[in-house]
Design a protein around this motif. Structure first.
Motif, PDB file in Angstrom:
ATOM      1  N   ASP A 188     111.315 -18.531  19.963  1.00  0.00           N
ATOM      2  CA  ASP A 188     110.535 -17.471  19.316  1.00  0.00           C
ATOM      3  C   ASP A 188     109.099 -17.459  19.816  1.00  0.00           C
ATOM      4  O   ASP A 188     108.494 -16.400  19.992  1.00  0.00           O
ATOM      5  CB  ASP A 188     110.565 -17.634  17.800  1.00  0.00           C
ATOM      6  N   ARG A 189     108.537 -18.644  20.049  1.00  0.00           N
ATOM      7  CA  ARG A 189     107.174 -18.721  20.573  1.00  0.00           C
ATOM      8  C   ARG A 189     107.114 -18.105  21.965  1.00  0.00           C
ATOM      9  O   ARG A 189     106.179 -17.365  22.291  1.00  0.00           O
ATOM     10  CB  ARG A 189     106.725 -20.184  20.625  1.00  0.00           C
ATOM     11  N   PHE A 190     108.123 -18.386  22.787  1.00  0.00           N
ATOM     12  CA  PHE A 190     108.161 -17.805  24.122  1.00  0.00           C
ATOM     13  C   PHE A 190     108.324 -16.293  24.068  1.00  0.00           C
ATOM     14  O   PHE A 190     107.753 -15.575  24.886  1.00  0.00           O
ATOM     15  CB  PHE A 190     109.284 -18.437  24.952  1.00  0.00           C
ATOM     16  N   GLN A 191     109.088 -15.789  23.133  1.00  0.00           N
ATOM     17  CA  GLN A 191     109.230 -14.343  22.979  1.00  0.00           C
ATOM     18  C   GLN A 191     107.873 -13.703  22.701  1.00  0.00           C
ATOM     19  O   GLN A 191     107.527 -12.663  23.254  1.00  0.00           O
ATOM     20  CB  GLN A 191     110.205 -14.015  21.843  1.00  0.00           C
ATOM     21  N   ARG A 192     107.082 -14.335  21.843  1.00  0.00           N
ATOM     22  CA  ARG A 192     105.765 -13.802  21.511  1.00  0.00           C
ATOM     23  C   ARG A 192     104.845 -13.844  22.723  1.00  0.00           C
ATOM     24  O   ARG A 192     104.129 -12.866  23.006  1.00  0.00           O
ATOM     25  CB  ARG A 192     105.169 -14.607  20.349  1.00  0.00           C
ATOM     26  N   TRP A 193     104.858 -14.947  23.461  1.00  0.00           N
ATOM     27  CA  TRP A 193     104.026 -15.042  24.663  1.00  0.00           C
ATOM     28  C   TRP A 193     104.456 -14.000  25.691  1.00  0.00           C
ATOM     29  O   TRP A 193     103.615 -13.362  26.335  1.00  0.00           O
ATOM     30  CB  TRP A 193     104.137 -16.444  25.261  1.00  0.00           C
ATOM     31  N   TYR A 194     105.726 -13.849  25.846  1.00  0.00           N
ATOM     32  CA  TYR A 194     106.288 -12.890  26.807  1.00  0.00           C
ATOM     33  C   TYR A 194     105.801 -11.479  26.518  1.00  0.00           C
ATOM     34  O   TYR A 194     105.307 -10.775  27.403  1.00  0.00           O
ATOM     35  CB  TYR A 194     107.809 -13.000  26.739  1.00  0.00           C
ATOM     36  N   VAL A 195     105.897 -11.060  25.265  1.00  0.00           N
ATOM     37  CA  VAL A 195     105.452  -9.710  24.888  1.00  0.00           C
ATOM     38  C   VAL A 195     103.964  -9.546  25.157  1.00  0.00           C
ATOM     39  O   VAL A 195     103.510  -8.518  25.681  1.00  0.00           O
ATOM     40  CB  VAL A 195     105.776  -9.438  23.401  1.00  0.00           C
ATOM     41  N   SER A 196     103.176 -10.561  24.825  1.00  0.00           N
ATOM     42  CA  SER A 196     101.735 -10.498  25.018  1.00  0.00           C
ATOM     43  C   SER A 196     101.361 -10.366  26.488  1.00  0.00           C
ATOM     44  O   SER A 196     100.484  -9.566  26.861  1.00  0.00           O
ATOM     45  CB  SER A 196     101.081 -11.746  24.417  1.00  0.00           C
ATOM     46  N   VAL A 197     102.030 -11.127  27.350  1.00  0.00           N
ATOM     47  CA  VAL A 197     101.732 -11.083  28.787  1.00  0.00           C
ATOM     48  C   VAL A 197     102.123  -9.730  29.373  1.00  0.00           C
ATOM     49  O   VAL A 197     101.368  -9.133  30.151  1.00  0.00           O
ATOM     50  CB  VAL A 197     102.459 -12.226  29.524  1.00  0.00           C
ATOM     51  N   ILE A 198     103.301  -9.222  29.017  1.00  0.00           N
ATOM     52  CA  ILE A 198     103.739  -7.928  29.525  1.00  0.00           C
ATOM     53  C   ILE A 198     102.800  -6.819  29.073  1.00  0.00           C
ATOM     54  O   ILE A 198     102.449  -5.920  29.847  1.00  0.00           O
ATOM     55  CB  ILE A 198     105.186  -7.636  29.087  1.00  0.00           C
ATOM     56  N   ASP A 199     102.352  -6.876  27.826  1.00  0.00           N
ATOM     57  CA  ASP A 199     101.393  -5.881  27.336  1.00  0.00           C
ATOM     58  C   ASP A 199     100.095  -5.946  28.140  1.00  0.00           C
ATOM     59  O   ASP A 199      99.503  -4.914  28.479  1.00  0.00           O
ATOM     60  CB  ASP A 199     101.094  -6.105  25.853  1.00  0.00           C
ATOM     61  N   PHE A 200      99.644  -7.160  28.472  1.00  0.00           N
ATOM     62  CA  PHE A 200      98.419  -7.328  29.258  1.00  0.00           C
ATOM     63  C   PHE A 200      98.580  -6.706  30.637  1.00  0.00           C
ATOM     64  O   PHE A 200      97.703  -5.959  31.101  1.00  0.00           O
ATOM     65  CB  PHE A 200      98.088  -8.818  29.387  1.00  0.00           C
ATOM     66  N   LEU A 201      99.693  -6.998  31.304  1.00  0.00           N
ATOM     67  CA  LEU A 201      99.897  -6.495  32.663  1.00  0.00           C
ATOM     68  C   LEU A 201     100.029  -4.975  32.695  1.00  0.00           C
ATOM     69  O   LEU A 201      99.678  -4.342  33.682  1.00  0.00           O
ATOM     70  CB  LEU A 201     101.147  -7.144  33.268  1.00  0.00           C
ATOM     71  N   GLY A 202     100.543  -4.400  31.621  1.00  0.00           N
ATOM     72  CA  GLY A 202     100.705  -2.949  31.571  1.00  0.00           C
ATOM     73  C   GLY A 202      99.583  -2.228  30.847  1.00  0.00           C
ATOM     74  O   GLY A 202      99.709  -1.044  30.515  1.00  0.00           O
ATOM     75  N   ASN A 203      98.463  -2.918  30.626  1.00  0.00           N
ATOM     76  CA  ASN A 203      97.354  -2.362  29.859  1.00  0.00           C
ATOM     77  C   ASN A 203      96.495  -1.449  30.737  1.00  0.00           C
ATOM     78  O   ASN A 203      95.341  -1.761  31.054  1.00  0.00           O
ATOM     79  CB  ASN A 203      96.522  -3.508  29.281  1.00  0.00           C
ATOM     80  N   ALA A 243      94.516 -10.607  23.450  1.00  0.00           N
ATOM     81  CA  ALA A 243      95.778 -11.278  23.127  1.00  0.00           C
ATOM     82  C   ALA A 243      96.358 -11.960  24.368  1.00  0.00           C
ATOM     83  O   ALA A 243      96.887 -13.076  24.289  1.00  0.00           O
ATOM     84  CB  ALA A 243      96.778 -10.279  22.551  1.00  0.00           C
ATOM     85  N   GLY A 244      96.259 -11.306  25.531  1.00  0.00           N
ATOM     86  CA  GLY A 244      96.743 -11.897  26.765  1.00  0.00           C
ATOM     87  C   GLY A 244      95.976 -13.149  27.138  1.00  0.00           C
ATOM     88  O   GLY A 244      96.568 -14.149  27.573  1.00  0.00           O
ATOM     89  N   LEU A 245      94.654 -13.124  26.960  1.00  0.00           N
ATOM     90  CA  LEU A 245      93.837 -14.291  27.287  1.00  0.00           C
ATOM     91  C   LEU A 245      94.132 -15.451  26.341  1.00  0.00           C
ATOM     92  O   LEU A 245      94.148 -16.617  26.757  1.00  0.00           O
ATOM     93  CB  LEU A 245      92.360 -13.912  27.232  1.00  0.00           C
ATOM     94  N   ARG A 246      94.392 -15.142  25.071  1.00  0.00           N
ATOM     95  CA  ARG A 246      94.778 -16.193  24.124  1.00  0.00           C
ATOM     96  C   ARG A 246      96.113 -16.821  24.523  1.00  0.00           C
ATOM     97  O   ARG A 246      96.303 -18.040  24.420  1.00  0.00           O
ATOM     98  CB  ARG A 246      94.892 -15.628  22.704  1.00  0.00           C
ATOM     99  N   THR A 247      97.023 -15.987  25.005  1.00  0.00           N
ATOM    100  CA  THR A 247      98.331 -16.493  25.417  1.00  0.00           C
ATOM    101  C   THR A 247      98.190 -17.468  26.573  1.00  0.00           C
ATOM    102  O   THR A 247      98.868 -18.507  26.608  1.00  0.00           O
ATOM    103  CB  THR A 247      99.254 -15.325  25.813  1.00  0.00           C
ATOM    104  N   ARG A 248      97.299 -17.174  27.525  1.00  0.00           N
ATOM    105  CA  ARG A 248      97.095 -18.112  28.637  1.00  0.00           C
ATOM    106  C   ARG A 248      96.647 -19.473  28.115  1.00  0.00           C
ATOM    107  O   ARG A 248      97.157 -20.512  28.552  1.00  0.00           O
ATOM    108  CB  ARG A 248      96.061 -17.553  29.617  1.00  0.00           C
ATOM    109  N   GLU A 249      95.729 -19.484  27.169  1.00  0.00           N
ATOM    110  CA  GLU A 249      95.238 -20.747  26.610  1.00  0.00           C
ATOM    111  C   GLU A 249      96.344 -21.474  25.845  1.00  0.00           C
ATOM    112  O   GLU A 249      96.512 -22.692  25.980  1.00  0.00           O
ATOM    113  CB  GLU A 249      94.042 -20.474  25.689  1.00  0.00           C
ATOM    114  N   GLU A 250      97.084 -20.737  25.029  1.00  0.00           N
ATOM    115  CA  GLU A 250      98.153 -21.351  24.240  1.00  0.00           C
ATOM    116  C   GLU A 250      99.257 -21.902  25.140  1.00  0.00           C
ATOM    117  O   GLU A 250      99.776 -23.002  24.903  1.00  0.00           O
ATOM    118  CB  GLU A 250      98.748 -20.319  23.275  1.00  0.00           C
TER     119      GLU A 250
END
Length: 407
Positions: A153-168, A178-185
């Motif tokens: 579930d944690r990976f699902q959340r990171w995945y969505v955040s990264v994809i949203d960042f790349l398509g922003n 949110a994408g930058l927080r995901t990199r740190e986490e």
């Protein structure tokens, strides 16, 4: 000549474009094959020959990834060139080649498909996107890396955040944060595990990456972390969208679905045609190293170029009846469809051809086989018409089907 606008083409950032990019792609190919987009400060190319050239010509670099990819993943081998790129790519590539992939990871792929299908095979109805496509590739990647299943579930959340960042494409600050927080986490989670695997390696992909060495060169902890982050996004999103899109295409073409049911060897052709007709990734950026003539105009050095894969794959200059889904089309060469010699551009071309193409193919073929076995009479919910979502990446938002429940 560079067009500043094309007649009757909705803006790439508009809701109208997102609802139906394919109509806009045709006008771009015909009237503005080289378009300057002021809002994104980028040049847009849309014809097959031009996009293919941008992927293969070294004048079109990946230096844009410094601002597009590195902030959320860290520095990856995608940004490198020459020997440095070749060595770093060679360190990870063996794990994704046919023999090693099937020997090591095929059981992981088969098990994850089966476990998800077990959750609905007795139900008689399911949304294939929500219950399977969105979860399957991420679960596979987590297991390939030898990580804890409780972290799915944690990976699902990171995945969505990264994809949203790349398509922003509009630069939404909330999505960026949110994408930058995901990199740190992600780094805080994975770096300690990488260090542990160096001390106590196993037979998982993470341990393989820790051990990989060529001519005295190995990957640092940060490089391994960045690659795993890239794998999570690129491997997850493409397979997620490919599974959903392939079944959407087949369900809307019952004759072709029946052919695949009768002959599972056709799954590869169905996937190859899906990658052309409804590719998971619709655009990839490049940056020019020097002034270059392309698509009837001139692009200056240091410019960002948006390569519209979704448009190029439907170019009537390259394909007959390009807006028709046909897994039997004459231009489709299944033997090269998942290699750097592919006719479609869904995996890019040249030295940056997707290293995970065979992984994606294996995942989709396994998923298709098990889904067809579990639901041999699957059909769309009556009256439902699949609708695609997305501009940077794109796929069906939902895919509710009915079938005879097992046993």
């Amino acid at each position: 000549m560079v067009m500043d606008a094309a007649r009757d083409v909705p803006d790439i950032l508009s809701a109208e474009f997102a609802a139906d990019p394919y109509s806009a792609y045709k006008v771009l190919r015909d009237e503005a094959p080289l378009l300057w987009h002021a809002g994104m400060a980028s040049y847009v190319i849309s014809r097959h020959e031009d996009v293919a050239r941008a992927f293969k010509d070294d004048t079109f670099t990946t230096e844009n990834y410094e601002w597009q990819v590195e902030p959320v993943h860290g520095r990856t081998f995608l940004q490198l060139s020459g020997r440095e790129h070749a060595v770093r790519r060679a360190l990870v590539a063996p794990a994704f080649r046919g023999h090693e992939l099937r020997r090591t990871f095929l059981p992981v792929i088969e098990r994850n498909a089966r476990e998800l299908i077990d959750g609905f095979r007795h139900a008689g109805s399911v949304d294939l996107v929500a219950a399977f496509a969105r979860r399957f590739p991420i679960n596979v990647i987590v297991d390939m890396l030898g990580l804890d299943k409780s972290d799915h579930d944690r990976f699902q959340r990171w995945y969505v955040s990264v994809i949203d960042f790349l398509g922003n494409l509009t630069g939404d600050p909330g999505v960026t944060a949110a994408g930058l927080r995901t990199r740190e986490e992600f780094a805080a989670y994975l770096i300690p595990i990488i260090r542990e695997r160096r001390e106590r390696p196993g037979d998982d992909l993470l341990s393989t990456l820790c051990r990989a060495e060529i001519d005295g060169t190995s990957m640092s902890d940060e490089e391994i972390k960045a690659f795993c982050s890239l794998l999570l996004a690129a491997g997850g999103e493409t397979t997620d969208k490919a599974v959903g899109a392939m079944f959407a295409n087949l369900l809307r073409h019952p004759g072709q679905l029946d052919a695949v049911r009768r002959d599972r060897e056709l799954v590869g052709r169905a996937l190859a045609e899906t990658l052309r007709y409804t590719p998971p990734v619709h655009m990839i950026m490049r940056q020019t190293a020097a002034e270059v003539e392309i698509a009837g105009g001139v692009v200056p050095a240091g410019a960002t170029v948006i390569c519209l894969i979704g448009a190029a794959n439907r170019d009537e200059r390259r394909y007959a009846d390009p807006d028709v889904f046909d897994l039997f089309r004459a231009e489709l060469d299944e033997t090269t469809a998942f290699t750097a010699a592919a006719g479609h551009l869904a995996f890019a071309l040249g030295r940056h051809f997707c290293v995970g193409a065979l992984l994606a193919r294996t995942e989709v073929e396994v998923a298709a086989g098990q889904l067809l076995d579990a639901m041999p009479d699957m059909a769309l919910e009556p009256g439902f018409v699949p609708v695609e979502q997305g501009v940077f990446t794109r796929g069906p938002a939902a895919l509710p089907v009915r079938f005879s429940p097992a046993g």
